[in-house]
Design an enzyme around this catalytic site. Structure first.
Site, mmCIF file in Angstrom:
data_model
loop_
_atom_site.group_PDB
_atom_site.id
_atom_site.type_symbol
_atom_site.label_atom_id
_atom_site.label_comp_id
_atom_site.label_asym_id
_atom_site.label_seq_id
_atom_site.Cartn_x
_atom_site.Cartn_y
_atom_site.Cartn_z
ATOM 1 N N ASP A 269 1.296 -0.715 0.071
ATOM 2 C CA ASP A 269 -0.729 0.400 0.112
ATOM 3 C C ASP A 269 1.007 1.523 -0.321
ATOM 4 O O ASP A 269 1.821 1.410 0.823
ATOM 5 C CB ASP A 269 -1.005 0.553 0.881
ATOM 6 C CG ASP A 269 -1.693 1.087 1.477
ATOM 7 O OD1 ASP A 269 -2.235 1.404 0.134
ATOM 8 O OD2 ASP A 269 -2.571 2.039 1.779
ATOM 9 N N GLU B 168 -2.702 -1.337 -5.513
ATOM 10 C CA GLU B 168 -3.956 -0.698 -5.876
ATOM 11 C C GLU B 168 -3.804 -0.595 -6.462
ATOM 12 O O GLU B 168 -2.665 1.037 -6.885
ATOM 13 C CB GLU B 168 -4.438 -0.557 -4.395
ATOM 14 C CG GLU B 168 -5.939 0.414 -4.575
ATOM 15 C CD GLU B 168 -6.113 1.013 -3.281
ATOM 16 O OE1 GLU B 168 -7.586 1.674 -3.058
ATOM 17 O OE2 GLU B 168 -5.101 1.614 -2.423
ATOM 18 N N ASP C 148 -2.814 2.190 7.259
ATOM 19 C CA ASP C 148 -1.947 1.733 6.629
ATOM 20 C C ASP C 148 -1.697 0.189 6.461
ATOM 21 O O ASP C 148 -1.511 -0.809 5.099
ATOM 22 C CB ASP C 148 -1.227 2.109 6.197
ATOM 23 C CG ASP C 148 -0.909 3.760 6.650
ATOM 24 O OD1 ASP C 148 -2.490 4.069 5.255
ATOM 25 O OD2 ASP C 148 -0.432 5.114 6.911
#
Length: 375
Positions: free
Chosen positions: A189, A273, A355
């Site tokens: 991420d 992502e 996160d």
């Protein structure tokens, strides 16, 4: 497998003049060809005739163009043809990838380049590159390569440095993708405070090279704005500003290369992502920080290195609620805002770092799509 290698050139004054002449000639042919294509389309868009000029059609104009402009004969003819092929590729990307309509090139552009399709030689022992119409140029080879040399591109940076990028076919096939499992995969991420947060709990600090140099950039920008445009002092101030921008870019690229190589080497699959960075930078409060991080260039490095080493890049959708779902029980915290960095799941009482939880969920979502774990 194709790989590109970039090396620094050190031309003498005569060679610099010839290289700059190639820049101008290729730019002139590119703009001439673009104008021809636009006019041809406007004249034939309502008729039954063909509506576009091909690369082959545009190359037919070169002999007459050289007669009208004798200075074009002093330039490598294949570089001029290469400029037309670049224009043809730009139109292909415009129709296929919607990258934007090709624009006319300007000599004021800080980065100039021209292609050398063939008939150049690389001599590692003498540390020279021989270019048609230019001759042997002193070159700094950071490493040697083996394979068939394809198209080369000579470029000039805003700081006045010359480079050559050589596309090489090493004769090897692209390696097959290695099999992966939950244990050999990792979720990543990206963020602003921390550049990358991994599903194993590791956080990679964001170096923020632009932010750390912002005060110096502002000082140099103010000095440039106070100089008379075009004067010698203005050119000196512009060069100092360009050098700082180049340093920041080099620092960012070095950091991203090392991190991407580390992730590719240690894992069989990397889950990411899908981010729409062009939409995210519309937020003026975060635009500078997002641009400083350079997420898109980092993902590009991961993609081509994964191809080189037979690793897999997994992607999840842009709107997957990776931050708002508990990675332990699956509870969906719809009320979670961007300002909240830590939260406790009301269902299973698990304490989450926002996160790290998102990185774990990115990995889970990606592997669910691969049917490697249950939903």
């Amino acid at each position: 497998m194709l790989k590109a290698y970039k090396f620094r050139l050190y031309p003498n004054k005569t060679q610099e003049s010839l290289i700059n002449q190639h820049f101008g000639a290729c730019r002139f042919v590119y703009n001439f060809s673009l104008e021809k294509k636009i006019k041809f389309y406007e004249q034939n868009k309502d008729s039954d005739k063909k509506k576009s000029l091909s690369c082959f059609d545009l190359c037919k104009f070169l002999p007459d163009l050289k007669k009208e402009n004798a200075w074009l004969k002093e330039v490598n003819s294949q570089s001029l043809q290469g400029a037309i092929r670049n224009l043809d590729n730009a139109f292909t990307k415009f129709f296929r990838d919607k990258t934007g309509f090709p624009k006319f090139k300007s000599k004021k552009n800080p980065v100039q380049s021209f292609p050398v399709p063939q008939h150049y030689t690389v001599d590692f022992e003498r540390r020279r590159v021989k270019l048609p119409k230019i001759g042997l140029i002193k070159t700094s080879f950071s490493r040697e390569f083996e394979g068939t040399c394809k198209t080369a591109t000579v470029s000039k940076s805003p700081t006045g440095k010359y480079y050559i990028s050589i596309l090489v076919d090493d004769g090897k096939d692209t390696p097959e993708k290695e099999s992966f499992s939950y244990e050999s995969s990792i979720g990543v991420d990206v963020g602003i405070k921390d550049f990358a947060i991994l599903s194993n709990g590791e956080k990679i600090e964001n170096p923020k090279y632009l932010k750390n140099s912002l005060i110096k950039l502002q000082v140099l920008s103010r000095r440039l704005s106070k100089k008379q445009k075009g004067s010698n002092n203005w050119k000196k101030a512009k060069l100092k500003l360009s050098r700082l921008h180049e340093k920041i870019s080099n620092q960012r690229n070095d950091f991203q290369h090392k991190l991407s190589k580390k992730l590719i080497s240690e894992n069989q699959a990397i889950a990411l992502e899908t981010l729409k960075v062009c939409n995210m930078v519309k937020n003026h409060n975060l635009a500078q920080s997002i641009s400083d991080a350079g997420w898109s260039s980092f993902v590009d490095k991961l993609n081509y290195k994964a191809e080189w080493y037979g690793k897999t890049i997994l992607r999840i959708g842009t709107f997957e609620p990776s931050s708002k779902i508990c990675s332990v029980c699956g509870y969906h915290n719809k009320e979670l805002t961007l300002a909240v960095r830590e939260w406790t799941c009301p269902s299973c009482n698990t304490f989450h770092d926002r996160d790290i939880n998102a990185a774990i969920n990115i990995k889970k979502f990606a592997l669910q799509d691969q049917n490697l774990i249950g939903i």
